[in-house]
Write a protein that holds these residues in place. Structure first.
Motif, PDB file in Angstrom:
ATOM      1  N   TYR A  13      -2.938 -11.030   3.858  1.00  0.00           N
ATOM      2  CA  TYR A  13      -3.771 -10.536   4.951  1.00  0.00           C
ATOM      3  C   TYR A  13      -4.009 -11.619   5.997  1.00  0.00           C
ATOM      4  O   TYR A  13      -3.978 -11.344   7.205  1.00  0.00           O
ATOM      5  CB  TYR A  13      -5.120 -10.044   4.406  1.00  0.00           C
ATOM      6  CG  TYR A  13      -5.007  -8.857   3.473  1.00  0.00           C
ATOM      7  CD1 TYR A  13      -4.630  -7.603   3.960  1.00  0.00           C
ATOM      8  CD2 TYR A  13      -5.278  -8.978   2.120  1.00  0.00           C
ATOM      9  CE1 TYR A  13      -4.525  -6.506   3.107  1.00  0.00           C
ATOM     10  CE2 TYR A  13      -5.178  -7.886   1.251  1.00  0.00           C
ATOM     11  CZ  TYR A  13      -4.796  -6.664   1.756  1.00  0.00           C
ATOM     12  OH  TYR A  13      -4.685  -5.587   0.913  1.00  0.00           O
ATOM     13  N   SER A  54      -3.774  -2.825  11.033  1.00  0.00           N
ATOM     14  CA  SER A  54      -4.054  -2.011   9.840  1.00  0.00           C
ATOM     15  C   SER A  54      -3.594  -2.691   8.561  1.00  0.00           C
ATOM     16  O   SER A  54      -4.060  -2.343   7.464  1.00  0.00           O
ATOM     17  CB  SER A  54      -3.382  -0.644   9.976  1.00  0.00           C
ATOM     18  OG  SER A  54      -1.967  -0.767   9.857  1.00  0.00           O
ATOM     19  N   TYR A  55      -2.684  -3.684   8.694  1.00  0.00           N
ATOM     20  CA  TYR A  55      -2.225  -4.439   7.524  1.00  0.00           C
ATOM     21  C   TYR A  55      -3.022  -5.729   7.312  1.00  0.00           C
ATOM     22  O   TYR A  55      -2.812  -6.431   6.328  1.00  0.00           O
ATOM     23  CB  TYR A  55      -0.750  -4.826   7.694  1.00  0.00           C
ATOM     24  CG  TYR A  55       0.229  -3.690   7.667  1.00  0.00           C
ATOM     25  CD1 TYR A  55       0.322  -2.854   6.563  1.00  0.00           C
ATOM     26  CD2 TYR A  55       1.082  -3.461   8.746  1.00  0.00           C
ATOM     27  CE1 TYR A  55       1.232  -1.807   6.539  1.00  0.00           C
ATOM     28  CE2 TYR A  55       2.004  -2.417   8.733  1.00  0.00           C
ATOM     29  CZ  TYR A  55       2.068  -1.596   7.628  1.00  0.00           C
ATOM     30  OH  TYR A  55       2.968  -0.564   7.610  1.00  0.00           O
ATOM     31  N   PRO A  58      -7.800  -5.357   3.631  1.00  0.00           N
ATOM     32  CA  PRO A  58      -7.640  -4.384   2.538  1.00  0.00           C
ATOM     33  C   PRO A  58      -8.128  -3.001   2.965  1.00  0.00           C
ATOM     34  O   PRO A  58      -9.058  -2.869   3.767  1.00  0.00           O
ATOM     35  CB  PRO A  58      -8.526  -4.966   1.424  1.00  0.00           C
ATOM     36  CG  PRO A  58      -8.645  -6.415   1.750  1.00  0.00           C
ATOM     37  CD  PRO A  58      -8.636  -6.515   3.243  1.00  0.00           C
ATOM     38  N   SER A  59      -7.448  -1.981   2.426  1.00  0.00           N
ATOM     39  CA  SER A  59      -7.819  -0.604   2.774  1.00  0.00           C
ATOM     40  C   SER A  59      -7.525   0.302   1.595  1.00  0.00           C
ATOM     41  O   SER A  59      -6.503   0.140   0.914  1.00  0.00           O
ATOM     42  CB  SER A  59      -7.026  -0.142   3.995  1.00  0.00           C
ATOM     43  OG  SER A  59      -7.168   1.256   4.187  1.00  0.00           O
ATOM     44  N   GLN A  61      -6.484   3.170   1.809  1.00  0.00           N
ATOM     45  CA  GLN A  61      -5.299   3.964   2.150  1.00  0.00           C
ATOM     46  C   GLN A  61      -4.001   3.275   1.744  1.00  0.00           C
ATOM     47  O   GLN A  61      -2.944   3.905   1.713  1.00  0.00           O
ATOM     48  CB  GLN A  61      -5.259   4.245   3.665  1.00  0.00           C
ATOM     49  CG  GLN A  61      -6.056   5.464   4.099  1.00  0.00           C
ATOM     50  CD  GLN A  61      -7.551   5.185   4.087  1.00  0.00           C
ATOM     51  OE1 GLN A  61      -7.989   4.138   4.553  1.00  0.00           O
ATOM     52  NE2 GLN A  61      -8.326   6.113   3.540  1.00  0.00           N
ATOM     53  N   HIS A  62      -4.060   1.992   1.441  1.00  0.00           N
ATOM     54  CA  HIS A  62      -2.846   1.257   1.075  1.00  0.00           C
ATOM     55  C   HIS A  62      -2.444   1.588  -0.358  1.00  0.00           C
ATOM     56  O   HIS A  62      -3.249   1.433  -1.284  1.00  0.00           O
ATOM     57  CB  HIS A  62      -3.057  -0.256   1.199  1.00  0.00           C
ATOM     58  CG  HIS A  62      -3.204  -0.724   2.617  1.00  0.00           C
ATOM     59  ND1 HIS A  62      -3.734  -1.959   2.947  1.00  0.00           N
ATOM     60  CD2 HIS A  62      -2.898  -0.120   3.797  1.00  0.00           C
ATOM     61  CE1 HIS A  62      -3.742  -2.092   4.265  1.00  0.00           C
ATOM     62  NE2 HIS A  62      -3.236  -0.989   4.793  1.00  0.00           N
ATOM     63  N   SER A  63      -1.207   2.022  -0.544  1.00  0.00           N
ATOM     64  CA  SER A  63      -0.691   2.260  -1.897  1.00  0.00           C
ATOM     65  C   SER A  63      -0.406   0.924  -2.578  1.00  0.00           C
ATOM     66  O   SER A  63      -0.457  -0.143  -1.944  1.00  0.00           O
ATOM     67  CB  SER A  63       0.601   3.080  -1.822  1.00  0.00           C
ATOM     68  OG  SER A  63       1.618   2.321  -1.164  1.00  0.00           O
ATOM     69  N   ILE A  66       2.416  -0.848  -0.758  1.00  0.00           N
ATOM     70  CA  ILE A  66       2.028  -1.510   0.485  1.00  0.00           C
ATOM     71  C   ILE A  66       1.196  -2.763   0.191  1.00  0.00           C
ATOM     72  O   ILE A  66       1.380  -3.817   0.821  1.00  0.00           O
ATOM     73  CB  ILE A  66       1.238  -0.541   1.396  1.00  0.00           C
ATOM     74  CG1 ILE A  66       2.130   0.647   1.785  1.00  0.00           C
ATOM     75  CG2 ILE A  66       0.729  -1.254   2.635  1.00  0.00           C
ATOM     76  CD1 ILE A  66       3.369   0.271   2.559  1.00  0.00           C
ATOM     77  N   THR A  67       0.304  -2.666  -0.770  1.00  0.00           N
ATOM     78  CA  THR A  67      -0.528  -3.828  -1.125  1.00  0.00           C
ATOM     79  C   THR A  67       0.336  -4.981  -1.605  1.00  0.00           C
ATOM     80  O   THR A  67       0.114  -6.146  -1.223  1.00  0.00           O
ATOM     81  CB  THR A  67      -1.548  -3.434  -2.208  1.00  0.00           C
ATOM     82  OG1 THR A  67      -2.363  -2.354  -1.723  1.00  0.00           O
ATOM     83  CG2 THR A  67      -2.430  -4.604  -2.586  1.00  0.00           C
ATOM     84  N   ILE A  70       2.191  -6.536   1.364  1.00  0.00           N
ATOM     85  CA  ILE A  70       1.311  -7.405   2.155  1.00  0.00           C
ATOM     86  C   ILE A  70       1.122  -8.736   1.446  1.00  0.00           C
ATOM     87  O   ILE A  70       1.150  -9.811   2.067  1.00  0.00           O
ATOM     88  CB  ILE A  70      -0.041  -6.706   2.405  1.00  0.00           C
ATOM     89  CG1 ILE A  70       0.150  -5.492   3.313  1.00  0.00           C
ATOM     90  CG2 ILE A  70      -1.060  -7.671   2.986  1.00  0.00           C
ATOM     91  CD1 ILE A  70      -1.081  -4.615   3.447  1.00  0.00           C
TER      92      ILE A  70
END
Length: 623
Positions: A13, A54-55, A58-59, A61-63, A66-67, A70
């Motif tokens: 991040y 958006s990346y 942390p969110s 919505q992130h699978s 995606i996590t 990142i």
């Protein structure tokens, strides 16, 4: 376009957040790279700053995919574009080129065949064509595969009696060939049909390929009745056979849609972390076959994401039809339709039908996708079990993910070639096969050790140059070579000289009486071993050995055929295939061309005075 590449020591991040101050709201494409500068992911954005932002935190919505992506990101690259459509096209091209680990990836990228009706000859030829549409003529397709094209060509020849021979064969014919004898050609080469009548047959064939079959059948039926009334019973019988063949063509095409003229019907099924997209090709209101694809997915993607990536990559270097009929909508359906329309130069519709015939077509494709994926998963499970068996049989440290099998082919040293086939979790990976034309001038004819040394040296020198860290999955876990202890010893020496002696290797020898099932396996520093005759692993190894032998023999035959058909004309600068055909058709042989004077050469169509002089000088330079 502008290109920005700013390095930062941070990862995850923090690394991504560090780029936000350099970005604006322009559309563009971004790349995420790991610590070794390998591309992890390629994406496009309408607003680069918003998407990258958006990346950067942390969110929920992130699978997991995606996590993890990142977490591995150590650097990013950006390309700004004028429009979001341009960004979409660039994104798909970069994905196909770079094959990032975290993108949905279309793995099967072969071209589809077409039917070509040539127009550069008084008696047009009908044939299969694959690749760039450079030859002059009318193209019909695409067809789902060579089988669909061959079946259609066979039936078209029976119905319309069009030639499939080359122009060179046509010009040199003095009597009809076998195609005429079996009623697949009207023998225009020897004047058995006039140019006008042959032209009408060509027009009928083109009408059929354009979907106008009803009128053709009515016309043939009318001609048959007229011939019968005139008591021309032989001609009437021939027309009857053509009508019957035409009916058979239509029946073998399966169900043809009534309301869809031109479309690709696509249905996606995802199960167990694997995906299958079934594509049906509808052209001229006819079903021209289907093809199944297995894009690489993680299993966490939404169907719309998978379908959008598939559509974008499939048409990145292919011409799309007028309509795409899909089982799932796209995240950016309007944008994709706009991009494809710009590429085609006319409107392309993207439809997700809910009822009617189009919905029934999608359901049929979806049923095929489910069945194909079930078969694929079953085959994959069997393949994984066989690979585990190979690892256990030869005491490998881990189950091999990539096996490379090598063989040579030659006749007393002539036209020598080496061949490599690749086997992995998905079976034989034919797009990874490689052939090697043996170049060694100092080799003794038939020196198999020398040929194998050249092949392996070229193979691993290239791997060491392209992927020294062994990170791309193109390095083998196991080599299988044809031969016994001597061959294994020689190959091991080669591998150690190249610095890759850690790669496992097994020599497969014919064994007692050279019978299949009695193979012996040789490994460096270990005793000779065998597998029991009914062991599935033994059958698997036999299939691999047979496949590399088939590939080597086929490559050798192709090289030998090319050498046989070669002439001194191939070495004349400016004499390509067309001029070569014209010269050989005019003079009959390359020897006659060599004896011709400048004025005779100039009499050949396509040969200018300068070219005639160049050909004459080539053959008389030493005189």
């Amino acid at each position: 376009m502008t290109d920005t590449d700013t390095q930062t020591p941070k990862t995850g991040y923090a690394c991504i957040a560090g780029y936000l101050r350099t970005l604006d709201s322009s559309p563009g494409v971004y790349r995420m790279l790991d610590a070794e500068s390998r591309v992890l992911y390629v994406g496009k954005a309408r607003n680069l700053k918003a998407r990258v932002g958006s990346y950067s935190r942390p969110s929920p919505q992130h699978s997991r995919r995606i996590t993890q992506m990142i977490r591995e990101t150590s650097a990013m690259m950006f390309l700004t574009t004028r429009t979001e459509t341009e960004a979409l096209l660039l994104e798909q091209n970069l994905i196909k080129q770079l094959k990032p680990r975290y993108n949905v990836l279309l793995r099967d990228d072969k071209s589809f065949p077409n039917i070509l009706v040539t127009t550069a000859h008084d008696y047009p030829q009908i044939k299969k064509h694959r690749g760039a549409k450079k030859e002059k003529g009318d193209y019909y397709g695409p067809f789902a595969g060579a089988g669909a094209v061959n079946r259609t060509l066979n039936q078209l020849q029976r119905v319309f009696l069009l030639r499939n021979c080359s122009d060179q064969d046509f010009e040199t014919r003095t009597r009809p060939c076998l195609q005429y004898q079996i009623k697949r050609c009207s023998a225009p080469c020897v004047g058995h049909i006039s140019a006008e009548d042959y032209g009408r047959s060509v027009q009928d064939a083109q009408s059929f390929l354009q979907g106008r079959t009803k009128g053709i059948q009515q016309k043939l039926a009318s001609e048959m009745n007229a011939a019968s009334a005139d008591m021309e019973f032989e001609r009437a019988a021939a027309l009857r056979d053509r009508i019957k063949a035409l009916t058979q063509v239509q029946s073998t095409q399966g169900i043809n849609p009534q309301t869809v003229e031109e479309a690709d019907v696509m249905a996606l099924h995802i199960d167990g972390g694997q995906a299958c997209v079934q594509v049906f090709f509808i052209r001229a209101g006819q079903n021209w076959g289907n093809h199944d694809y297995y894009p690489r997915v993680s299993g966490e993607e939404d169907p719309s994401e998978v379908m959008e990536a598939f559509v974008g990559q499939l048409y990145s270097d292919r011409e799309p039809p007028r309509a795409l009929i899909l089982s799932h909508g796209l995240d950016n359906g309007d944008l994709m339709a706009q991009a494809l329309s710009e590429r085609l130069g006319r409107k392309v519709e993207i439809l997700v039908p809910q009822r009617g015939e189009k919905a029934e077509l999608v359901q049929g494709a979806l049923r095929n996708a489910r069945e194909s994926l079930a078969r694929k998963m079953s085959e994959t499970a069997t393949q994984a079990k066989l690979l585990r068996g190979v690892g256990e049989a030869f005491d490998l440290p881990q189950t091999p993910k990539r096996i490379e099998v090598y063989d040579n082919s030659h006749i007393q040293g002539a036209h020598a070639v080496g061949a490599m086939v690749v086997v992995g979790p998905d079976g034989f990976e034919k797009n990874q096969y490689r052939k090697f034309n043996i170049r060694g001038d100092q080799l003794t004819p038939g020196d198999d050790f020398g040929m194998m040394k050249e092949v392996l040296t070229r193979r691993f020198q290239r791997l060491l140059k392209e992927d020294p860290e062994r990170t791309t999955g193109t390095w083998p876990d196991l080599l299988l070579i044809d031969g016994g202890a001597g061959q294994v010893s020689a190959v091991r020496e080669i591998m150690e000289d190249l610095g890759v002696g850690d790669i496992a290797m097994v020599g497969v020898a014919k064994g007692i009486d050279r019978d299949a099932g009695k193979e012996e396996f040789h490994r460096t520093g270990k005793t000779v071993m065998a597998l029991r005759h009914n062991d599935p692993v033994l059958y698997f190894i036999q299939r691999m050995r047979d496949e590399v032998h088939r590939f080597a023999i086929g490559t050798h035959r192709a090289k030998r055929s090319k050498a046989i058909s070669a002439t001194p004309l191939d070495e004349v600068a400016g004499v390509g295939a067309g001029r070569k055909r014209a010269l050989l058709a005019h003079f009959g042989s390359a020897k006659a061309v060599a004896r011709a004077n400048v004025s005779d050469l100039q009499a050949v169509e396509g040969i200018s005075q300068n070219m005639a002089q160049k050909i004459y000088d080539f053959f008389h330079a030493s005189g």
